[in-house]
Every structure is written in C-alpha cells, then in structure tokens.
Design a protein around this motif. Sequence first.
Motif, PDB file in Angstrom:
ATOM      1  N   UNK A   1      18.269 -13.577  17.169  1.00  0.00           N
ATOM      2  CA  UNK A   1      19.275 -14.438  16.544  1.00  0.00           C
ATOM      3  C   UNK A   1      19.854 -13.765  15.303  1.00  0.00           C
ATOM      4  N   UNK A   2      20.336 -12.537  15.458  1.00  0.00           N
ATOM      5  CA  UNK A   2      21.014 -11.861  14.352  1.00  0.00           C
ATOM      6  C   UNK A   2      20.569 -10.440  14.094  1.00  0.00           C
ATOM      7  N   UNK A   3      19.284 -10.233  13.726  1.00  0.00           N
ATOM      8  CA  UNK A   3      18.870  -8.876  13.353  1.00  0.00           C
ATOM      9  C   UNK A   3      19.016  -7.835  14.458  1.00  0.00           C
ATOM     10  N   UNK A   4      19.024  -8.252  15.705  1.00  0.00           N
ATOM     11  CA  UNK A   4      19.226  -7.297  16.795  1.00  0.00           C
ATOM     12  C   UNK A   4      20.534  -6.525  16.614  1.00  0.00           C
TER      13      UNK A   4
ATOM     14  N   UNK B   1       8.729  -7.354  26.061  1.00  0.00           N
ATOM     15  CA  UNK B   1       9.105  -6.120  26.748  1.00  0.00           C
ATOM     16  C   UNK B   1      10.614  -6.080  27.015  1.00  0.00           C
ATOM     17  N   UNK B   2      11.189  -7.226  27.319  1.00  0.00           N
ATOM     18  CA  UNK B   2      12.645  -7.283  27.506  1.00  0.00           C
ATOM     19  C   UNK B   2      13.363  -6.912  26.212  1.00  0.00           C
ATOM     20  N   UNK B   3      12.831  -7.395  25.075  1.00  0.00           N
ATOM     21  CA  UNK B   3      13.432  -7.043  23.790  1.00  0.00           C
ATOM     22  C   UNK B   3      13.257  -5.548  23.516  1.00  0.00           C
ATOM     23  N   UNK B   4      12.090  -5.005  23.839  1.00  0.00           N
ATOM     24  CA  UNK B   4      11.867  -3.576  23.649  1.00  0.00           C
ATOM     25  C   UNK B   4      12.883  -2.753  24.425  1.00  0.00           C
ATOM     26  N   UNK B   5      13.145  -3.163  25.647  1.00  0.00           N
ATOM     27  CA  UNK B   5      14.137  -2.455  26.467  1.00  0.00           C
ATOM     28  C   UNK B   5      15.523  -2.511  25.823  1.00  0.00           C
ATOM     29  N   UNK B   6      15.866  -3.670  25.260  1.00  0.00           N
ATOM     30  CA  UNK B   6      17.182  -3.809  24.620  1.00  0.00           C
ATOM     31  C   UNK B   6      17.266  -2.947  23.367  1.00  0.00           C
ATOM     32  N   UNK B   7      16.198  -2.909  22.583  1.00  0.00           N
ATOM     33  CA  UNK B   7      16.214  -2.086  21.361  1.00  0.00           C
ATOM     34  C   UNK B   7      16.416  -0.624  21.722  1.00  0.00           C
ATOM     35  N   UNK B   8      15.708  -0.161  22.730  1.00  0.00           N
ATOM     36  CA  UNK B   8      15.899   1.235  23.155  1.00  0.00           C
ATOM     37  C   UNK B   8      17.316   1.466  23.678  1.00  0.00           C
TER      38      UNK B   8
ATOM     39  N   UNK C   1       0.803  -1.220   0.000  1.00  0.00           N
ATOM     40  CA  UNK C   1       0.000   0.000   0.000  1.00  0.00           C
ATOM     41  C   UNK C   1       0.831   1.262   0.000  1.00  0.00           C
ATOM     42  N   UNK C   2       2.040   1.220   0.596  1.00  0.00           N
ATOM     43  CA  UNK C   2       2.863   2.429   0.726  1.00  0.00           C
ATOM     44  C   UNK C   2       4.184   2.334  -0.021  1.00  0.00           C
ATOM     45  N   UNK C   3       4.487   1.169  -0.621  1.00  0.00           N
ATOM     46  CA  UNK C   3       5.762   0.955  -1.322  1.00  0.00           C
ATOM     47  C   UNK C   3       6.948   1.234  -0.382  1.00  0.00           C
ATOM     48  N   UNK C   4       6.797   0.851   0.871  1.00  0.00           N
ATOM     49  CA  UNK C   4       7.789   1.119   1.919  1.00  0.00           C
ATOM     50  C   UNK C   4       8.213  -0.220   2.504  1.00  0.00           C
ATOM     51  N   UNK C   5       9.509  -0.418   2.685  1.00  0.00           N
ATOM     52  CA  UNK C   5       9.963  -1.718   3.158  1.00  0.00           C
ATOM     53  C   UNK C   5       9.767  -1.871   4.659  1.00  0.00           C
ATOM     54  N   UNK C   6       9.108  -2.961   5.036  1.00  0.00           N
ATOM     55  CA  UNK C   6       8.959  -3.351   6.438  1.00  0.00           C
ATOM     56  C   UNK C   6       9.178  -4.848   6.512  1.00  0.00           C
ATOM     57  N   UNK C   7       9.858  -5.291   7.551  1.00  0.00           N
ATOM     58  CA  UNK C   7      10.174  -6.712   7.708  1.00  0.00           C
ATOM     59  C   UNK C   7       9.524  -7.243   8.974  1.00  0.00           C
ATOM     60  N   UNK C   8       8.806  -8.345   8.838  1.00  0.00           N
ATOM     61  CA  UNK C   8       8.190  -9.008   9.986  1.00  0.00           C
ATOM     62  C   UNK C   8       9.066 -10.156  10.454  1.00  0.00           C
ATOM     63  N   UNK C   9       9.200 -10.286  11.766  1.00  0.00           N
ATOM     64  CA  UNK C   9       9.931 -11.406  12.353  1.00  0.00           C
ATOM     65  C   UNK C   9       9.332 -11.731  13.707  1.00  0.00           C
TER      66      UNK C   9
END
Length: 349
Positions: A251-254, A277-284, A236-244
């Motif tokens: 296991x890698x993309x982080x 939530x633990x992953x969210x904290x790590x991403x931030x 719909x937006x021609x914008x790249x988004x990746x689901x995982x």
Amino acid sequence: MPDSPEQPLQQLPQYVLDILGQPLALRGLLTAGLGSAATNFLSQGLAGFDRILITGMGASLYASYPSYLRLARAGLPVWLVETGELLHDVPELVTDRSLLWVASQSGESAEVQALLERCVTPRPTVLGIVNNADSALAQAADVVIELHAGEERAVSTRTYVNTLAASALAVRLALGEPESTDLFAAVGAVQRYLDDWRAHADAIGDAISTPDTLFILARGASLAAANAGALIIKEAAKYHAEAQSTSQFRHGPLEMVAEGVTAVLLEGDRHTAPLGQRLADDIRRYGGRVVWLGQTVPDPDALSLAACRGAARHIAEILPLQLLSVVLAERAAIEPGVFRHLEKVTRVL
C-alpha cells in the motif's frame, strides 16, 4: 575486526558476546521456569479480567507481539499498546478489572515507572516480565516473571529472546495448553547456528549488498522479529532499516522499489508464506534485491534459519538480523552495539 570463526572470544565486542550468549540465557530461563507465583496465577486463566493490556517499549513491546496474537486468537479481550501511548493518550483503557501485562527488561524505563505511579486509582492487576528483580516494575507488580538473562549492557539480545520465550510460556499456561518441547529444543538449535555465526553473518551481509534502502518485511507473529531487527540495526549499526508488514508494503512503499533497494522477507507461517513469495517476486521484477529468511519455501534468495519450531521459530528469526547489524557496523568501521547518544535504560519521557 578479524573475521575468523576462531577469533578468541575475549577479542569480540560485547554485543557479539551477548548474541553468542543467547542459548545459555534461554537455558537459564527454561531451567528456572516462571516461578510458583506466576505459574499459580496464570494457571487460573485470564477470563476474569475485563481486558488484558500488553505494554512495553522498544524490543520488549515487539517481543510481546506473538503472545498478543495468541491471546487474541483465543478470544480474550487483549490490547497491545506502547507504554508511552497508554500513559499519555489512552490511560482510560486501564481499569481496576484490567490485567496490565508489562514487559520491560530493565523495569526502570521512564514510561513504565510513570505508568506504575499513575495506576493507583484505578489499580489494575500488574504482571511484570522483567530482567531486574530489584526494579521498580518488579517491586510494583502483583505477579513477576523474571527473565534470568543475566546483565546486559549493550543493545537488547538475550533479554529479547528470553522475553519471547517467557511470554510464550505464560500464554500457554493461561490458555491451558499442553506443555511443548519446542523452546527446550531451541537451545541446541540456536547454539548450533551461532557456533557458525561468522559464516551466517557473512552470508546475510553478502546477500543484502550495500543497499540505499533496507526494508524488513513480515506478517503475523514474524513482525516481532521484523520490528526488533530494524530497531537493533539502527541501534547497533547506526544504519537505517524500516520494518513493515508485507501487506502494508503493497500500500505505497512498493513504489520505492528500484535498484539499490533491498527487502529482507521473513517467511513466517506457512499459510501466508505464498503471499510473501509473491511480493518477493514483484520486488525482484521491479529491480530490487530480496533476501528470504525461512525454512520451507524454496525461494532462490533464501538463507536458512536455526532449526526451531513452534514459538521458538520467532527466536530463530531474530538471529540473522542480529548478525546483520554486526556486519553493517563493521562496514561502517564502528563497534557494534555501543550506544552513542542513549543509555541502556531510557529514563527521559
């Protein structure tokens, strides 16, 4: 594009109108039901089949994922296989004692038609979940569940939501589960959410900023919305988004996370929400941006969902991602949901 919630409906893009039409389409499906033939068939249970092969392409396949998990948890021999792979790579899975559970909004996609033509010997029992009652799938299936989503010309919206709902109803019948009001209650909850669609769209648009990289992360049945959301953002937006899945992301993309990376995290089931939530904290912590979509976890970057429960939660999860695709299209100065290279029905293998 005007951004006032009072913008006349006739001035909105067809894709936005399709998004806003989802409550009415869901009500239509629930009012019509699955039909007497499908109800009688599913009420007998699925234990007589050597395997249940749930298949589809794109949004139809993703919408089938929660039902695949439910059947698997019930101990049934169930596979979830993309139709292209079932056709070309593992046709041996299909036997004359199999239930071929095919979800296809059009019932006319190239892979579905080719698979049906191939499945003559051995001939499985075919259950078709389809929006077009005159399609090849509807004509070939032994049992048909009609989606009653109305004609859909743009990127899948109403058909995706109704496939989620129809599949959930089918699983409940097959497993002998008691009736639930969650899907009926979702009609009003989704309507109330979409009545304020512009504010919700602006909220998630502001929350993601303009990322160089956009991930949509989830676990369990919420992966349906993550995968479908990434798909429609591209369409719909021609914008790249990746689901995982959140577990695969570790296991890698982080390692990619830095400034300019945004992750939309779906809260999902309560028992796995702390892992997200633990992953969210790590991403931030690594410099990325987080948008949390959920109902119960008090995350600092949370946006609310439509107040749905049970199987209807997966309907609530897709709505902000649909609206995000509208925002990203607006930022790119293109009309959302209009195909550039594709057609509504993919007819080429």
